[in-house]
Design an enzyme around this catalytic site. Structure first.
Site, short mmCIF file in Angstrom:
data_model
loop_
_atom_site.label_atom_id
_atom_site.label_comp_id
_atom_site.label_asym_id
_atom_site.label_seq_id
_atom_site.Cartn_x
_atom_site.Cartn_y
_atom_site.Cartn_z
N SER A 73 0.84 -1.20 0.00
CA SER A 73 0.00 0.00 0.00
C SER A 73 0.87 1.25 0.00
O SER A 73 1.84 1.34 0.77
CB SER A 73 -0.91 0.00 1.23
OG SER A 73 -1.68 1.17 1.30
N HIS A 106 0.18 4.51 0.84
CA HIS A 106 0.10 5.51 1.91
C HIS A 106 0.75 5.07 3.22
O HIS A 106 0.94 5.87 4.13
CB HIS A 106 -1.35 5.95 2.15
CG HIS A 106 -2.19 4.94 2.87
ND1 HIS A 106 -2.43 5.01 4.22
CD2 HIS A 106 -2.87 3.86 2.42
CE1 HIS A 106 -3.22 4.01 4.58
NE2 HIS A 106 -3.50 3.30 3.49
N CYS A 147 -9.05 0.55 9.87
CA CYS A 147 -10.12 -0.10 9.10
C CYS A 147 -11.16 -0.76 10.01
O CYS A 147 -12.22 -1.18 9.55
CB CYS A 147 -9.53 -1.12 8.15
SG CYS A 147 -8.53 -0.39 6.84
#
Length: 377
Positions: free
Chosen positions: A197, A199, A320
């Site tokens: 990922s 970020h 999340c």
């Protein structure tokens, strides 16, 4: 402000921002277009693919760009599982995987797959023996995260891959927390799929990558798509991907595990006389930049809000899972009671974090204890 929530996201680096701006201005063509402007954008895209592959220690042919780590996990798990369903429909994972992995497993269960979700042991790891005992003739895939984002435990991926190869089982590893920040070379060339990922390493949000070994059988989720080898549709975000690539290389070059360990030890030293407890793995299997913690009698949400008032930013678990009643799966998987899980909070930092930052965090945590004692009196 003291930002110590790097497991949730890292601030975008200046180099990545400048790269994004430069590519967006100069190479705005669609990389699928056959004209010169499209060809120029295509060259930028393929150069970024090589950079990400180099950073991960794999071949560029296996790298496919996605919109996030979540999408990468969904693509890898669903495509590999469906492609190998004729052999069997049993998958092994852990109870503490990222939400996206659980979502993929839930989807496959609706399609008739059997999912074994293994707990963590006291070290915050999946037991190799438990995996061995869970394997059956129908097992086609093992999916285990490399570094847990909540407590920082490092899973025995090399041993898992060795076991998987013995029984000709595919192996998927979620490397979102480890990519460019922790060595992957020991298993990268042997794994069937990995996910990254942007970020998490100082790149832009809305960008990620999935690696699927060129020899690994994988089905297209939506047959007929043309971008990224047919694995993902939509015009490719060339500026974002270029920024991702430079951020990953920059992070890999700047990450100093010794510095991270020093910061962790300093935090533990400053809190030695406090009632705070670290939820962690043994040093040899602990990623030092993630500190899972708790204090008896206080919810992690209370700790987070109090520090927030001081301009210190932590979390109560995976971002999340922020809207869940617990906020963390890792310590539940370790056998903690749900009330203990609610006491959990996480501090996570990077090579840019300073000793002064850690000192301020410790002072804030100690103040919470003192305030609580005063209220009790």
């Amino acid at each position: 402000m003291v930002y110590v929530d790097y497991s949730a996201t890292a601030p975008m680096s200046e180099y990545a921002i400048e790269t994004y701006k430069d590519i967006a201005k100069r190479f705005y063509g669609n990389p699928s277009s056959p004209h010169n402007e499209g060809t120029n954008a295509k060259q930028i895209l393929e150069n970024a693919r090589r950079m990400i592959a180099h950073c991960a220690g794999v071949v560029p042919e296996g790298i496919y760009f996605t919109g996030s780590g979540t999408e990468g996990n969904l693509i890898a798990i669903l495509s590999i599982a469906r492609a190998n369903a004729q052999k069997g429909k049993h998958i092994i994972t852990s109870a503490a995987e990222h939400t996206s992995v659980h979502a993929a497993m839930n989807t496959l269960e609706q399609e008739g797959f059997q999912i074994t979700r293994l707990p963590f042991n006291q070290n915050g790891q999946v037991s190799i023996q438990a995996i061995r005992e869970a394997i059956c003739d129908e097992t086609i895939l093992i999916s285990i995260q490399h570094i847990n984002p909540e407590i920082g435990s490092i899973q025995p991926i090399e041993q898992i891959i060795k076991l998987a190869k013995k029984y000709q089982i595919r192996c998927h590893v979620d490397c979102v927390q480890s990519f460019a920040k922790f060595p992957l070379e020991s298993f990268a060339s042997k794994v069937d799929a990995m996910v990254f990922s942007a970020h998490k390493v100082g790149g832009p949000k809305g960008c990620g990558a999935v690696y699927i070994h060129p020899k690994c059988k994988a089905s297209l989720l939506f047959p007929g798509l043309t971008h990224e080898g047919g694995l993902r549709g939509g015009t490719v975000d060339v500026p974002g991907i270029a920024a991702f690539a430079v951020a990953a290389i920059e992070t890999k070059e700047q990450t100093n595990l010794s510095h991270l360990s020093t910061l962790r030890n300093k935090l533990k030293e400053l809190l030695a006389d406090s009632p705070y407890q670290f939820v962690e793995a043994p040093n040899e299997v602990q990623y030092p930049a993630i500190c899972g913690m708790q204090i008896k009698g206080l919810e992690g949400q209370y700790i987070m809000l109090h520090l927030n008032e001081r301009g210190i930013y932590i979390s109560t678990g995976s971002a999340c899972d922020a809207n869940s009643s617990v906020g963390t799966k890792a310590i539940i998987a370790m056998g903690y009671h749900i009330d203990e899980a609610r006491q959990f909070f996480r501090i996570s930092f990077s090579s840019q974090t300073t000793s002064e930052d850690i000192k301020k965090v410790a002072e804030g945590l100690i103040e919470i204890v003192n305030c609580t004692k005063s209220m009790e009196l």
